[in-house]
Scaffold this active site. Structure first.
Site: not given
Ligand code: COS
Length: 379
Positions: A337, A362
């Site tokens: 544009h 997210e």
């Molecule tokens: N789907 C299903 N289960 C999940 C998952 C997923 N995507 N991610 C983690 N889990 C589960 C794990 O399997 C674990 O279960 P168990 O205890 O039974 O093994 C549990 O949740 C804890 O997971 P984990 O130890 O991996 O947690 P972490 O603190 O390491 O997670 C990330 C780190 C980065 C994955 C997480 O904090 C995240 O997604 N952060 C971003 C948050 C976000 O998107 N915020 C936006 C605002 S909301 S609009």
């Protein structure tokens, strides 16, 4: 999975017409007023859009993930505020209840969310808790038959209009296992809202802080009736939400391609429409190719979701690729544009600002990369 091709073709066609005939003409007004005209919200209610992903048994349309993605691709074609107003009811504001709620919680909340009578919202992020979602500081302490919540949630989409929140709060020790999820009505004593946030873009979608000051909810507000499940509930909600956002990005990228084509055909420089200049064509071709890739990716991931496959990696990949991709497409659209693209008279100006959020909410692009790598390495 598409259950009935004719029915879904009719639905997407109806949404497509609604987007073009009703929503697109109101984009400038939404941009000016930072609000969606009430009449359009009412029309969305009548079309059933507030409950498109809520099961039919609770009054929704019960769309499968593939069907939902097809509708999201259509809705992404216009200003993101229109999608956001119905987004939390179908997505992050309702899915916690759908996935992990008790029968009583589902029967109480979902029919009213599906009809749009009640607006749901999702409260995970806090002033000190963004990407590290397991570090939630908001507390919920059981006091006889009520939980008492204290803390602040930040940047909460639709909070200013929400009737009910899904709130992640700490009931136990540090880390993910200490987080529980609650259904908190907005009129609960001790719940208040901060001022509306002033954002870069996505005007018409309002966010604000949600503050809990000795906010009391009955013990049966605990989602699923079980403590310590809230982090997992949030993650499951986000898996689905990320696929939905990826589809919206691909829909917006299509709009930006179409705006670019229309402008390039009408703008004449060096004696011919700029569409006939090869450097412009290169930008159009790159944008079309990336849009097609994003769309294909989202549809494939949605089919896998419907087949019950583990799609944590695919949802993160789709969100990562599509949100970054639409940023590149928006940048090219402004470039095509020229100076006009920097002016509010052209829609690409607000889309350029609007799409920036997709790489942040997210889960940021960097968080998607971490999730993808983790899934790959742990496979
Ligand atoms: N789907 C299903 N289960 C999940 C998952 C997923 N995507 N991610 C983690 N889990 C589960 C794990 O399997 C674990 O279960 P168990 O205890 O039974 O093994 C549990 O949740 C804890 O997971 P984990 O130890 O991996 O947690 P972490 O603190 O390491 O997670 C990330 C780190 C980065 C994955 C997480 O904090 C995240 O997604 N952060 C971003 C948050 C976000 O998107 N915020 C936006 C605002 S909301 S609009």
């Amino acid at each position: 999975m598409i259950r009935d091709r004719d029915l879904i073709a009719a639905l997407t066609e109806t949404v497509r017409r609604f987007v073009r005939e009703r929503l697109m003409p109101a984009e400038a007004q939404v941009e000016n007023d930072n609000a969606i005209p009430q009449g359009l919200i009412d029309e969305m209610r009548e079309m059933g859009l507030f409950g498109m992903s809520i099961p039919e048994s609770y009054g929704g349309l019960g769309l499968t993930m593939e069907e939902e993605v097809l509708v999201a691709l259509e809705l992404g074609y216009t200003s993101p505020a229109f999608r956001s107003v119905i987004g939390t009811n179908n997505g992050i504001g309702a899915q916690g209840i759908i996935i992990d709620g008790t029968d009583a919680q589902k029967s109480h909340w979902l029919p009213r969310m599906a009809s749009g009578e009640v607006i749901g919202s999702f409260a995970l992020t806090e002033p000190d808790v963004g990407s590290d979602a397991a570090s939630v500081k908001t507390t919920a302490v059981l006091d006889e038959d009520t939980y008492v919540l204290n803390g602040t949630k930040r940047y909460i989409t639709n909070a200013p209009v929400a009737d009910v929140f899904t709130v992640m709060a700490r009931t136990g020790d540090t880390g993910a296992a200490g987080v529980s999820a609650f259904i908190v009505p907005s009129n609960s004593p001790g719940l208040s809202l901060g001022p509306i946030d002033k954002k870069m873009g996505q005007r018409g979608t309002r966010t604000c802080d949600v503050i809990f000051d000795n906010c009391r909810v009955p013990a049966d507000a605990l989602i699923g009736g079980r403590e310590s499940q809230g982090f997992k509930t949030a993650m499951k909600v986000l898996n689905r939400g990320r696929l939905h956002i990826a589809a919206v990005c691909a829909g917006t990228a299509q709009r930006l391609c179409d705006e670019s084509i229309a402008f390039a055909k009408s703008r004449v420089q060096f004696g011919k429409p700029i569409a006939e200049h090869q450097l412009i064509q290169a930008m159009l071709a790159d944008s079309a190719t990336e849009t097609f890739a994003g769309r294909s990716m989202v549809l494939e991931a949605a089919r896998m979701f419907d087949a019950g496959e583990r799609i944590i990696q695919q949802a993160a990949s789709a969100k990562l690729f599509c949100s970054e991709m639409v940023g590149r497409v928006a940048d090219r659209a402004v470039q095509i544009h020229g100076g006009a693209g920097y002016m509010q008279a052209y829609p690409v100006e607000h889309f350029y600002r609007d799409v920036r959020l997709f790489r942040l909410y997210e889960g940021t692009s960097q968080i998607q990369q971490l999730i993808i790598a983790r899934e790959m390495l742990n496979a």
